[in-house]
Design a protein around this motif. Structure first.
Motif, PDB file in Angstrom:
ATOM      1  N   HIS A 123     -12.560  -3.749  -2.554  1.00 31.84           N
ATOM      2  CA  HIS A 123     -12.796  -4.274  -1.209  1.00 31.84           C
ATOM      3  C   HIS A 123     -14.023  -3.658  -0.561  1.00 31.84           C
ATOM      4  N   GLY A 147      -6.325  -0.360  -4.681  1.00 34.95           N
ATOM      5  CA  GLY A 147      -6.712   0.466  -3.548  1.00 34.95           C
ATOM      6  C   GLY A 147      -6.906   1.930  -3.894  1.00 34.95           C
ATOM      7  N   TRP A 178      -4.373  -3.524  -2.371  1.00 35.70           N
ATOM      8  CA  TRP A 178      -4.986  -3.885  -1.096  1.00 35.70           C
ATOM      9  C   TRP A 178      -5.316  -5.377  -1.044  1.00 35.70           C
ATOM     10  N   GLU A 234      -7.689  -5.717   4.562  1.00 41.38           N
ATOM     11  CA  GLU A 234      -8.377  -4.469   4.936  1.00 41.38           C
ATOM     12  C   GLU A 234      -9.386  -4.650   6.066  1.00 41.38           C
ATOM     13  N   ARG A 277     -12.321   2.947   5.554  1.00 40.03           N
ATOM     14  CA  ARG A 277     -11.193   2.047   5.803  1.00 40.03           C
ATOM     15  C   ARG A 277     -10.586   2.439   7.140  1.00 40.03           C
ATOM     16  N   TYR A 326      -5.402  -1.791   8.371  1.00 38.10           N
ATOM     17  CA  TYR A 326      -4.941  -2.684   7.311  1.00 38.10           C
ATOM     18  C   TYR A 326      -3.642  -3.351   7.728  1.00 38.10           C
ATOM     19  N   SER A 368      -0.988  -4.922   0.879  1.00 39.73           N
ATOM     20  CA  SER A 368      -1.405  -5.313   2.231  1.00 39.73           C
ATOM     21  C   SER A 368      -2.059  -6.686   2.207  1.00 39.73           C
TER      22      SER A 368
END
Length: 758
Positions: free
Chosen positions: A493, A524, A530, A533, A544, A547, A603
């Motif tokens: 991400h 993640g 993840w 995010e 980060r 989330y 998430s």
């Protein structure tokens, strides 16, 4: 003696008619000298009156050939040389390649007219090209771009073609792909057993038209690979193609013979028209509402009110369309999940049980490519790339730092691409596909080898995704050991965020930038999955910041393929009656046990989309990637933001409370609120959460990436909510999905990791 100047141009300046353009202008202005390609671009020696040569130079800079893109140019005075004429001289490469590669170009109006004119010597010759159009990257073995360096090398020009090639007044002057029926590429029509059907070229496309009209499936070798074609108004043949290609529901691309016919049958706005007629000629996704034709829409795009449409971009497709005079299916020649096929033997081995007939030709396709796909949002005309391939690859021009180092980025696992900086340019491969499939993985490794061979450079470091199970990560680890170069793993991400920062030239911004990266899955930093995010970026630091609250990740990769599992994970009442319609009693017992003992969490906003799609009975099991989310977007029409409500607000605890969102959404469902309203509320919630997080983080700039941002309704809502409050940034030329991961890895390494002394 006249003054002599050395002039250099670099960028996309080979295979675009640059040298003929230079030569014609020089002769017109009475400039003498030479022009040639070299390993860095185009080099000129120009002699004449100083003011005249400078005027000549400035005209070239301001008015290059249509397909050229000048990245850099310079002029320097050198020792005077007396030239008698102005000539194009043979190219020579004295060093390693340092120039933009040339993508394929759609057929130009002049060539299209020639092949349709019975009085022209190229009548019905489908490989008619000129300096402004035709295949380039698909035929390229190496550079500089000369016929000898392409798969056209085996076709010697006849006297007539050679005369055109040598005539400065001809538009095929120094056209490297020049050919005609007497000296060029030959077609061959066979049945699916390989038996040749002997027909004159004049009758061949009539025969293809007749075969399609009676319900046959034809595998046609086009300029980038084989296409599977059939009648777009015949439900039976479309369903047969679906069954044989193992593609039960994913939409098929439609080839329209002309823009005029397309506009008669569908609503096409100016942005879409321009895209359809551009030199890249991608597939453009259009609304099929109000369609005025007999197309079998429910079979072409099951459950959807949209169609992926393209116009003829090669001579083969022009002649095929002329014979048909109606839209046809034109989908990639492969079995679903495998890469597009480009060789005759391979096509006969792999899809002879799919196609009834084959149209082959004897021009070798070096770099096979799928058709590119784009879409414009309905309300605000935001362009979104869904697939970047033919017409765009392998160049990338925007906001690339020189001297980044020789870096090879191997991308992710789904929607694989490769990015490489062996010189002053960045090259991003065509879309390759899902590496779970052996043939895709093979093409991925072959493409890596092609890049290393063409540039005669080995990388000084290799970048991969952080996920250890990705085949691209494993290949990168093996390659780094073999080449004895460092390997760096970039979190998925962060790469997405870096891709949109890079595309919009935001790394130098002194303002805090909020990154919103939403997709289906990514490994993640904490070992969890993840996909929902929020990051902040400032001065080389990416953190980060928030989330979506975690929920259970069930059954590994199976969860991304079965929206019903996301519903089971999010919904607390495992005894809800609707589960009995989606699972067997045995499955419910197993998944209930897994859910209670599971330690792996996610998430992922992509999985929340899946849960909504399953709850609303649009999709329990995906037949193609992202089907559930696509069906949700397709289900909604116009909206008024003032009539929508928010299911959850951004919390100051750096979390979006996923279960609160779900509980409020489920209340609407349980109370009988109509499905379309629930979907719109859900999308409005996501858009609102983004703006709320921007306020909480003190950011006026919001950069978004990840597959979720292929949702055009969400993007339009964001634009309306933001108005003058926030600046919104999206991926521009790259897809927001995992195709941008290789580029993002490279951007993150250069702008974030290297600043830390890596």
């Amino acid at each position: 003696m006249p003054d002599t100047y050395k002039i250099l141009f670099n960028g996309q300046v080979q295979g675009v008619g640059f040298r003929p353009h230079v030569s014609k202008l020089a002769r017109k202005m009475n400039i003498t000298g030479t022009v040639s390609n070299n390993e860095e671009g185009v080099i000129l020696m120009a002699s004449g009156v100083a003011d005249k040569v400078l005027e000549f130079y400035h005209k070239l800079v301001k008015n290059p050939p249509p397909a050229a893109r000048i990245n850099g140019h310079e002029i320097m005075k050198v020792k005077s040389v007396a030239f008698d004429t102005f000539d194009i001289v043979p190219s020579s490469a004295k060093g390693k390649l340092n120039l933009a590669l040339t993508p394929d170009f759609g057929i130009c109006p002049s060539c299209s007219e020639e092949i349709s004119n019975p009085d022209n010597r190229r009548y019905n010759y489908p490989f008619t090209t000129c300096v402004n159009c035709g295949p380039r990257w698909s035929l390229t073995n190496t550079f500089p771009f000369e016929r000898a360096h392409t798969s056209m090398a085996g076709f010697l020009m006849c006297p007539a073609c050679q005369s055109e090639y040598e005539d400065p007044k001809d538009r095929r002057f120094h056209s490297q792909t020049n050919s005609c029926p007497n000296c060029g590429v030959q077609l061959e029509l066979t049945d699916n057993k390989g038996a040749v059907i002997n027909l004159d070229t004049d009758l061949l496309f009539e025969e293809l038209s007749d075969l399609i009209s009676i319900g046959k499936i034809i595998a046609i070798k086009n300029t980038g690979g084989y296409l599977l074609c059939c009648d777009a108004a015949n439900p039976e043949v479309i369903q047969r193609l679906r069954r044989l290609k193992r593609r039960p529901k994913k939409p098929f691309a439609i080839l329209y013979p002309s823009l005029d016919l397309l506009k008669e049958q569908l609503v096409v706005n100016d942005l879409q028209s321009q895209e359809l007629m551009s030199t890249e000629r991608p597939i453009v996704i259009l609304s099929s509402k109000g369609l005025k034709s007999g197309l079998a829409v429910d079979d072409l795009a099951p459950g959807l009110s949209q169609l992926g449409v393209m116009l003829p971009y090669s001579g083969i497709l022009v002649l095929l369309s002329k014979g048909l005079k109606q839209p046809i299916v034109a989908t990639s020649g492969n079995i679903h999940g495998s890469p597009i096929i480009s060789g005759k033997e391979q096509s006969m081995a792999l899809i002879s049980d799919v196609a009834d007939y084959f149209l082959h030709h004897n021009l070798n396709i070096v770099n096979a490519q799928d058709d590119s796909v784009v879409k414009y949002s309905f309300k605000h005309g935001q362009k979104i790339t869904f697939r970047r391939s033919r017409g765009f690859a392998p160049n990338y021009f925007d906001h690339v730092k020189k001297n980044m180092g020789k870096i090879l980025a191997l991308g992710g696992h789904l929607k694989s691409t490769i990015a490489y900086t062996p010189n002053d340019y960045l090259y991003i491969s065509q879309y390759l596909g899902n590496l779970d499939h052996f043939e895709v993985y093979k093409r991925f490794t072959e493409t890596t080898t092609v890049f290393r061979r063409i540039f005669q450079e080995e990388p000084h470091c290799i970048l991969t995704d952080k996920h250890p199970g990705y085949l691209s990560s494993q290949y990168g680890e093996e390659l780094s050991k073999n080449l004895k170069v460092p390997l760096y793993r970039i979190q998925h991400h962060r790469a997405h965020f870096a891709s949109v920062l890079g595309e919009n030239n935001l790394f130098a911004s002194s303002d805090a930038i909020l990154g919103v990266i939403w997709d289906g899955t990514g490994y993640g930093d904490d070992g969890q999955i993840w996909g929902g995010e929020f990051f902040t970026y400032r001065s080389g630091e990416m953190k980060r910041s928030a989330y979506f609250d975690y929920f259970e990740w069930l059954a590994g990769d199976k969860m991304s393929k079965e929206p019903r599992l996301s519903l089971f994970s999010l919904h607390k009442d495992e005894k809800a009656t609707f589960f009995k319609d989606k699972f067997s009693a045995k499955e419910l017992a197993i998944y209930d046990s897994v859910k209670r003992s599971n330690i792996l969490k996610t998430s992922s906003v992509g999985r929340i989309f899946d849960a909504v799609a399953s709850l609303l009975n649009y999709c329990d099991v995906n037949s193609y990637e992202g089907e559930g989310a696509i069906l949700l977007e397709n289900a909604v029409n116009d909206y008024e933001l003032s009539q929508l409500k928010v299911y959850v607000h951004a919390g100051e605890d750096c979390k979006i409370h996923t279960h609160i969102l779900w509980e409020n959404l489920y209340k609407d469902f349980n109370n009988g609120v109509e499905k379309e309203k629930i979907i719109l509320n859900f999308l409005y919630t996501l858009a609102t959460v983004i703006t709320e997080m921007a306020v909480l983080s003190g950011s006026q700039k919001i950069a978004m990436s990840g597959g979720v941002f292929q949702n055009t309704v969400l993007i339009d809502m964001l634009k309306e909510l933001s108005k003058n409050r926030f600046e919104l940034f999206f991926n521009r030329n790259l897809a927001p999905n995992d195709e941008n991961i290789s580029y993002g890895q490279l951007m993150y390494f250069v702008h974030c990791m290297s600043k830390k002394g890596v």
